[in-house]
Design a protein around this motif. Structure first.
Motif, mmCIF file in Angstrom:
data_model
loop_
_atom_site.group_PDB
_atom_site.id
_atom_site.type_symbol
_atom_site.label_atom_id
_atom_site.label_comp_id
_atom_site.label_asym_id
_atom_site.label_seq_id
_atom_site.Cartn_x
_atom_site.Cartn_y
_atom_site.Cartn_z
ATOM 1 N N ILE A 1 -3.007 2.844 13.749
ATOM 2 C CA ILE A 1 -1.977 1.991 13.160
ATOM 3 C C ILE A 1 -2.561 0.590 13.138
ATOM 4 C CG2 ILE A 1 0.342 1.047 13.402
ATOM 5 C CD1 ILE A 1 1.190 3.581 14.804
ATOM 6 N N HIS A 2 -2.779 0.102 11.948
ATOM 7 C CA HIS A 2 -3.449 -1.182 11.804
ATOM 8 C C HIS A 2 -2.456 -2.191 11.250
ATOM 9 C CE1 HIS A 2 -7.568 -3.151 11.222
ATOM 10 N NE2 HIS A 2 -6.660 -4.101 11.033
ATOM 11 N N ALA A 3 -2.203 -3.249 12.002
ATOM 12 C CA ALA A 3 -1.234 -4.250 11.538
ATOM 13 C C ALA A 3 -1.934 -5.325 10.731
ATOM 14 C CB ALA A 3 -0.519 -4.874 12.726
ATOM 15 N N LEU A 4 -1.275 -5.742 9.665
ATOM 16 C CA LEU A 4 -1.789 -6.820 8.836
ATOM 17 C C LEU A 4 -0.813 -7.982 8.991
ATOM 18 C CD1 LEU A 4 -4.017 -7.468 6.825
ATOM 19 C CD2 LEU A 4 -2.597 -6.514 5.012
ATOM 20 N N LEU A 5 -1.345 -9.096 9.481
ATOM 21 C CA LEU A 5 -0.491 -10.242 9.795
ATOM 22 C C LEU A 5 -0.874 -11.413 8.929
ATOM 23 C CD1 LEU A 5 -0.203 -10.777 13.645
ATOM 24 C CD2 LEU A 5 1.606 -10.307 12.023
ATOM 25 N N GLY A 6 0.052 -12.323 8.751
ATOM 26 C CA GLY A 6 -0.265 -13.544 8.022
ATOM 27 C C GLY A 6 1.000 -14.260 7.627
ATOM 28 N N GLU A 7 0.851 -15.554 7.367
ATOM 29 C CA GLU A 7 2.004 -16.345 6.964
ATOM 30 C C GLU A 7 2.548 -15.838 5.635
ATOM 31 O OE1 GLU A 7 1.856 -20.845 7.938
ATOM 32 O OE2 GLU A 7 -0.166 -20.229 7.435
ATOM 33 N N ASN A 8 3.720 -16.308 5.266
ATOM 34 C CA ASN A 8 4.267 -16.001 3.945
ATOM 35 C C ASN A 8 3.320 -16.549 2.889
ATOM 36 O OD1 ASN A 8 7.200 -16.785 5.554
ATOM 37 N ND2 ASN A 8 6.873 -14.786 4.642
ATOM 38 N N GLY A 9 2.975 -15.689 1.948
ATOM 39 C CA GLY A 9 2.080 -16.134 0.884
ATOM 40 C C GLY A 9 0.611 -16.051 1.266
ATOM 41 N N ALA A 10 0.312 -15.459 2.421
ATOM 42 C CA ALA A 10 -1.096 -15.355 2.842
ATOM 43 C C ALA A 10 -1.849 -14.340 1.989
ATOM 44 C CB ALA A 10 -1.174 -14.970 4.312
ATOM 45 N N GLY A 11 -1.131 -13.438 1.332
ATOM 46 C CA GLY A 11 -1.793 -12.480 0.451
ATOM 47 C C GLY A 11 -1.777 -11.053 0.961
ATOM 48 N N LYS A 12 -0.905 -10.755 1.897
ATOM 49 C CA LYS A 12 -0.861 -9.410 2.459
ATOM 50 C C LYS A 12 -0.402 -8.386 1.420
ATOM 51 C CE LYS A 12 2.208 -10.773 5.412
ATOM 52 N NZ LYS A 12 2.392 -12.172 5.056
ATOM 53 N N SER A 13 0.729 -8.677 0.796
ATOM 54 C CA SER A 13 1.245 -7.725 -0.190
ATOM 55 C C SER A 13 0.271 -7.568 -1.342
ATOM 56 C CB SER A 13 2.599 -8.189 -0.738
ATOM 57 O OG SER A 13 3.529 -8.281 0.304
ATOM 58 N N THR A 14 -0.332 -8.655 -1.758
ATOM 59 C CA THR A 14 -1.286 -8.594 -2.859
ATOM 60 C C THR A 14 -2.453 -7.680 -2.511
ATOM 61 O OG1 THR A 14 -0.685 -10.862 -3.440
ATOM 62 C CG2 THR A 14 -2.738 -10.004 -4.359
ATOM 63 N N LEU A 15 -2.991 -7.846 -1.307
ATOM 64 C CA LEU A 15 -4.131 -7.026 -0.878
ATOM 65 C C LEU A 15 -3.753 -5.545 -0.896
ATOM 66 C CD1 LEU A 15 -7.040 -7.254 0.286
ATOM 67 C CD2 LEU A 15 -6.008 -7.078 2.557
ATOM 68 N N MET A 16 -2.563 -5.246 -0.380
ATOM 69 C CA MET A 16 -2.157 -3.844 -0.308
ATOM 70 C C MET A 16 -1.791 -3.294 -1.684
ATOM 71 S SD MET A 16 -2.663 -2.692 2.621
ATOM 72 C CE MET A 16 -4.114 -3.675 2.611
ATOM 73 N N ASN A 17 -1.297 -4.150 -2.557
ATOM 74 C CA ASN A 17 -1.015 -3.693 -3.919
ATOM 75 C C ASN A 17 -2.288 -3.300 -4.662
ATOM 76 O OD1 ASN A 17 1.776 -3.728 -4.036
ATOM 77 N ND2 ASN A 17 1.852 -5.917 -4.489
ATOM 78 N N MET A 18 -3.408 -3.875 -4.247
ATOM 79 C CA MET A 18 -4.669 -3.470 -4.871
ATOM 80 C C MET A 18 -5.128 -2.126 -4.335
ATOM 81 S SD MET A 18 -6.751 -6.960 -5.495
ATOM 82 C CE MET A 18 -6.309 -7.736 -3.973
ATOM 83 N N LEU A 19 -4.904 -1.924 -3.037
ATOM 84 C CA LEU A 19 -5.260 -0.632 -2.457
ATOM 85 C C LEU A 19 -4.389 0.474 -3.066
ATOM 86 C CD1 LEU A 19 -6.885 0.885 -0.319
ATOM 87 C CD2 LEU A 19 -5.113 0.338 1.340
ATOM 88 N N ASN A 20 -3.209 0.091 -3.467
ATOM 89 C CA ASN A 20 -2.230 1.027 -3.974
ATOM 90 C C ASN A 20 -2.299 1.210 -5.498
ATOM 91 O OD1 ASN A 20 0.210 2.605 -3.850
ATOM 92 N ND2 ASN A 20 1.285 0.835 -4.657
ATOM 93 N N GLY A 21 -3.221 0.463 -6.141
ATOM 94 C CA GLY A 21 -3.413 0.652 -7.577
ATOM 95 C C GLY A 21 -2.455 -0.107 -8.471
ATOM 96 N N LEU A 22 -1.607 -0.940 -7.884
ATOM 97 C CA LEU A 22 -0.653 -1.690 -8.698
ATOM 98 C C LEU A 22 -1.354 -2.888 -9.350
ATOM 99 C CD1 LEU A 22 2.274 -0.961 -9.158
ATOM 100 C CD2 LEU A 22 2.924 -2.524 -7.347
ATOM 101 N N TYR A 23 -2.232 -3.533 -8.601
ATOM 102 C CA TYR A 23 -3.069 -4.593 -9.159
ATOM 103 C C TYR A 23 -4.522 -4.135 -9.105
ATOM 104 C CZ TYR A 23 0.862 -7.766 -8.098
ATOM 105 O OH TYR A 23 2.074 -8.370 -8.016
ATOM 106 N N ARG A 24 -5.359 -4.795 -9.933
ATOM 107 C CA ARG A 24 -6.789 -4.532 -9.832
ATOM 108 C C ARG A 24 -7.501 -5.758 -9.279
ATOM 109 N NH1 ARG A 24 -7.708 -1.357 -15.350
ATOM 110 N NH2 ARG A 24 -5.454 -1.643 -15.362
ATOM 111 N N PRO A 25 -8.442 -5.575 -8.353
ATOM 112 C CA PRO A 25 -9.134 -6.739 -7.802
ATOM 113 C C PRO A 25 -9.983 -7.425 -8.877
ATOM 114 C CG PRO A 25 -10.032 -4.696 -6.899
ATOM 115 C CD PRO A 25 -8.872 -4.317 -7.753
ATOM 116 N N ASP A 26 -10.085 -8.757 -8.792
ATOM 117 C CA ASP A 26 -10.987 -9.477 -9.696
ATOM 118 C C ASP A 26 -12.431 -9.246 -9.273
ATOM 119 O OD1 ASP A 26 -8.802 -10.453 -11.039
ATOM 120 O OD2 ASP A 26 -8.677 -12.265 -9.807
ATOM 121 N N GLU A 27 -12.639 -9.233 -7.959
ATOM 122 C CA GLU A 27 -13.969 -8.934 -7.434
ATOM 123 C C GLU A 27 -13.811 -8.027 -6.225
ATOM 124 O OE1 GLU A 27 -15.898 -12.732 -6.560
ATOM 125 O OE2 GLU A 27 -14.995 -13.401 -8.454
ATOM 126 N N GLY A 28 -14.910 -7.349 -5.869
ATOM 127 C CA GLY A 28 -14.894 -6.533 -4.664
ATOM 128 C C GLY A 28 -14.649 -5.071 -4.960
#
Ligand SMILES: Nc1ncnc2c1ncn2[C@@H]1O[C@H](COP(=O)(O)OP(=O)(O)OP(=O)(O)O)[C@@H](O)[C@H]1O
Ligand SMILES: [Mg+2]
Lengths: 551, 326
Positions: free
Chosen positions: A35-62
């Motif tokens: 169980i890996h927790a992802l922490l960060g302030e509001n707007g730190a980019g947590k949801s965005t990062l996970m949305n890329m893993l989930n295929g909703l967004y595509r990464p610009d790089e990486g």
């Protein structure tokens, strides 16, 4: 790199939105079965990062690797085919469909005809296996938030997810539901699933996470072992400074009665009684906390006071003026409204229609009453996008919603836009709202930043009474500290505050008095002391204060 | 019951079945479109396109079934204009629907000039069910005049209603249709192509409207007259709300309104009612369907009321992935 030690790996991920660098060269690797927790302030980019893993967004790089295989998803469907499922911050369920229907949505089987009895039996079996009790035939809208979340988890399991991403799953759960969820998560890892867990509640992270990765402004700042870390360390890693978990405050100096609620009754959206003959007084310069399990009339109470819901009986008195059934006139000044002229009412309707659309139906009938609430009532609603803000308007427009009608921003029939911009920029800075600029539409703000925006508007209107409903739900520790400080500053300035919250820590830390509600009635009043928590718990479950003391 | 009044009532019901059938097709189509979350107010225009295309192709080829297909294709193709604005361009669907009506009326009025004079067109066949007459008691006076000898489109209507219901409520494609109309973000999150689904059902709805038009010009009133739908497309839009987006309730509404369209004529024949002596009153009767439509449209434009009546939650709202609060 050792073979398949990681369930997945994200390497060098960068994602930009117009004006925002949401993820900046992020490396994120999660081990199988943890169980890996992802922490960060509001707007730190947590949801965005996970949305890329989930295929909703595509990464610009990486790149993303699953078991050392590079993968590229162009849709959530492809991600789920690789065993990655996500439970979103806002649930992705169809409210009018049943639990079973939601589970097979988007699945390749059944191909055409849906055999409901067979399907429902299948779902019941799966929910039993993972201890996720829910009726397969129930419609989603009939379920509590906790049950809906179980459906989301079930849906991912049904679709064969091995890696489950949960974006702030506990933000809306009661303590008991959180405990149940954690049991489920543990039984899932035991059966080989991997879980990414996003949360702002550090106690929970410390309790459940095997490892923790911290994001700050789109960059990874640390990855630590769950058992070696503490709340304070995590907070420091996130915010970059020490955080106060409990606000320091001087004893309250209650003044005159600012908000009086007399024998109020009202109905909820389904026409059932929500408040039953409830009476309450809040004085200037004190914080009264309302404790209770969600759905016991708290939100209806706030709406009745704010004039968004009609009371069937009783009166609401703000600063000595009866306002029952009238709408919040968005901070209208007394001088202006006393004339009660028509143009004021018309402009009111224009002013509020954009934010109240979804509520239009429940508006009290007396809304056109010529004397509007003019006593400085500020309302911080639970529904931030539907009631609290107008998602498609810019930050400037959202910030002047209460101020555009009177000087200095309102100049006769026109609005001083340059002054509005200037003030908006000042507020954004003062309240630390993270945004590229003040022309951004409010819908693009992260949850926490949107809440700060609403607070900025409400507090800057110099209110006499504040109704705050779940003011820090979904916010990071830094933001919570800041918002609590703002509310306490308001109280010290002599504002009467009614605080509705599910979080006992928050209530204990902010309130001068705590009132417990159950099924629309007040069970009793308790001073905000840590030793009284059990007492509060009993009252939240429906025991009256006299009965608590008798036993 | 007295035979005369029985005949009178059976006649009205029979008329309701006949004139209500095109309404039923159009209403079913609009229900399908709206359940996918797209509002298409261009039903009137698509019906006219279907009526003219059906009439022209049937006349040209001599086969009314080719006419029906052409009508459906015309309605469906025209509907894609609304789809383009509503789905791809994310424009205002009320405006694009109105525009579609204007386009349909204008186009058919210009292209149809040559067909106005034509009186003989290959029509859709009438189905005879002689056994209806032989049913004891209710056969001769009730079953036979209602179902014994009717145009095939009536029976098609009887079949389409359960078929549409089954598709929407009991199948996987129907589940996806409903999901896209209720919560597109949830559908998208599980890999359903929201735009493709919506285009599909916009087209299907348009094809149904085209079918409605063709059944009008090839069966119910086998003619081409400029603007021959006379507002029936709007009545269908109103009926969708009346039906609460439910195909079974649409049947009731469509037949009642079919009967209502005929009622003024029938009532003027009844001696003891004031309508017989005063034709002005008949004009008032004729207004009923349109008044109903206006009221229904006023209701449907109020979001709160629409919600209460059970409208699809995403009706009229373009879907944009990643939009917060969507
Ligand atoms: N679709 C979008 N368009 C433009 N900007 C966006 C979009 N989605 C997110 N952002 C921006 O990207 C940044 C990261 O947002 P994200 O939602 O990932 O934050 P978060 O860490 O999940 O925050 P929270 O804890 O509040 O949920 C924010 O500044 C946000 O405003
Ligand atoms: Mg987030």
């Amino acid at each position: 790199m050792s073979e398949s030690q990681f369930a997945f790996e994200m390497r060098g991920i960068t994602k930009r939105f117009p004006g925002v660098l949401a993820n900046d060269n992020v490396d994120f690797a999660v081990r199988e079965g943890e169980i890996h927790a992802l922490l960060g302030e509001n707007g730190a980019g947590k949801s965005t990062l996970m949305n890329m893993l989930n295929g909703l967004y595509r990464p610009d790089e990486g790149q993303i690797f699953i078991k050392d295989q590079a993968v590229r998803f162009s849709s959530p469907r492809e991600a789920i085919n690789h065993g990655i499922g996500m439970v979103h911050q806002h649930f992705m369920l169809v409210p009018t469909q049943s639990v079973a229907e939601n589970l097979i949505l988007g699945q390749s089987a059944p191909r055409f005809y849906i055999n409901y009895s067979e399907l429902e039996a299948q779902v019941a079996e799966l929910s039993e296996k993972f201890g996720l009790a829910v009726d397969p035939r129930a419609k989603i809208w009939q379920l509590s938030v906790g049950e809906q979340q179980r459906v989301e988890v079930l849906k991912m399991l049904y679709q064969g997810a091995k890696i489950l991403i949960m974006d702030e799953p506990t933000a809306v759960l009661t303590p008991q539901e959180v405990t149940d969820l954690f049991d489920t998560l543990r039984s899932m890892t035991a059966s080989g699933h991997t879980i990414v867990f996003i949360s702002h509640k550090l106690d929970e992270v410390v309790a459940i996470a095997d490892r923790v990765t911290v994001l700050q402004r789109g960059r990874v700042t640390a990855t630590v072992e769950g058992k070696d870390t503490t709340k304070a360390e995590l907070a420091r890693l996130m915010v970059g400074r020490e955080v106060l978990f409990r606000i320091q405050k001087a004893p309250a100096q209650p003044g005159a009665e600012a908000l009086v609620i007399e024998n109020i009754s009202c109905e909820n959206d389904r026409g059932l009684p929500a408040l039953r003959n409830l009476s309450l007084t809040v004085r200037a310069g004190e914080v009264v906390g309302i404790a209770g399990v969600a759905g016991n009339g708290q939100t209806e109470l706030a709406e009745v006071i704010a004039g968004l819901r009609a009371a069937t009986e009783g009166r609401v008195i703000v600063q000595g003026q009866e306002v029952t059934g009238k709408r919040v006139a968005a901070g209208e000044q007394s001088e202006a409204s006393k004339g009660g002229s028509w143009d004021i009412q018309v402009s009111l309707d224009i002013g509020d229609s954009s934010i109240n659309l979804s509520k239009g139906d429940e508006r009290p009938e007396k809304q056109a009453a010529p004397i509007m609430v003019s006593e400085g009532l500020a309302y911080i609603p639970a529904d931030r996008t539907g009631v609290g803000s107008s998602p498609n308007l810019s930050l400037i427009d959202n910030l002047i919603l209460k101020a555009y009608r009177r000087p200095p921003i309102g100049k006769g029939w026109r609005i001083d836009l340059s002054l509005a911009r200037e003030q908006a920029e000042k507020l954004v800075e003062q309240f630390n709202v993270m945004t590229p600029n003040v022309d951004t539409p409010a819908r693009l703000l992260s949850g926490g930043n949107l809440q700060k925006l609403i607070l900025a508007r409400e507090i800057s209107s110099r209110p006499k009474v504040i109704i705050a409903v779940y003011p820090v739900r979904g916010l990071d520790v830094g933001a919570i500290e800041a918002i609590h400080q703002m509310l306490i500053d308001e109280r010290n300035r002599g504002t009467a505050i009614l605080l509705i919250s599910e979080d006992l820590d928050e209530l204990l830390s902010l309130s001068d008095r705590i009132v417990v509600v159950f099924e629309g009635q007040i069970m009793g009043e308790v001073p905000p002391e840590d030793e009284r928590v059990d007492e509060i718990g009993l009252m939240m479950a429906g025991t009256r204060v006299e009965a608590v003391h008798a036993s | 019951m007295e035979l005369a009044s029985l005949v009178f009532i059976v006649n009205i019901i029979g008329a309701g079945l006949r004139t209500g059938t095109p309404l039923l097709f159009a209403t079913l189509g609009e229900i399908i479109t709206e359940r996918s979350g797209v509002l298409n107010l261009g039903v009137e225009g698509m019906m006219l396109a279907g009526a003219l295309a059906g009439f022209a192709v049937s006349y040209g080829t001599g086969n009314p079934w080719f006419g029906v297909m052409a009508g459906m294709l015309a309605g469906g193709t025209l509907s894609l204009l609304n789809g383009l604005v509503a789905i791809t361009l994310r424009g205002d669907q009320v405006v694009s629907g109105l525009a579609l009506t204007f386009v349909g009326r204008g186009l058919t009025s210009v292209l149809g000039v040559a067909y106005v004079q034509i009186r003989e067109v290959p029509r859709l066949p009438t189905v005879r069910l002689p056994f209806m007459y032989d049913v004891p008691l209710i056969g001769p006076n009730i079953l036979w005049p209602l179902f014994g000898e009717q145009n095939i489109v009536l029976y098609l209507g009887f079949l389409l209603v359960p078929a549409v219901w089954f598709w929407v409520e009991r199948t996987r494609p129907g589940l996806h249709l409903r999901a896209v109309g209720e919560k597109p973000a949830a559908a998208d999150a599980v890999g359903i192509n929201v735009a493709a689904q919506r285009y599909l059902y916009v087209f299907v709805g348009g094809a149904f409207a085209g079918l409605a038009g063709a059944s009008l010009s090839l069966a119910i009133t086998p003619l081409w007259i400029d603007d021959m739908t006379a507002g029936q497309g709007w009545i269908a839009v109103g009926l969708v709300i009346f039906a609460g987006w439910n195909p079974w309730r649409a049947v009731l509404g469509a037949y009642i309104f079919g009967a209502l369209r005929r009622l003024p004529l029938d009532l003027q024949a009844v001696g003891w009612l004031p309508f017989a002596s005063n034709p002005i009153l008949g004009v008032w009767l004729e207004m009923i369907p349109y008044l109903f439509t206006i009221v229904a449209l006023i209701f449907s434009s109020r979001e709160a009321i629409r919600k209460r009546l059970g409208a699809p939650a995403a009706l009229g709202i373009p879907y944009i992935r990643g939009e917060r609060g969507a």
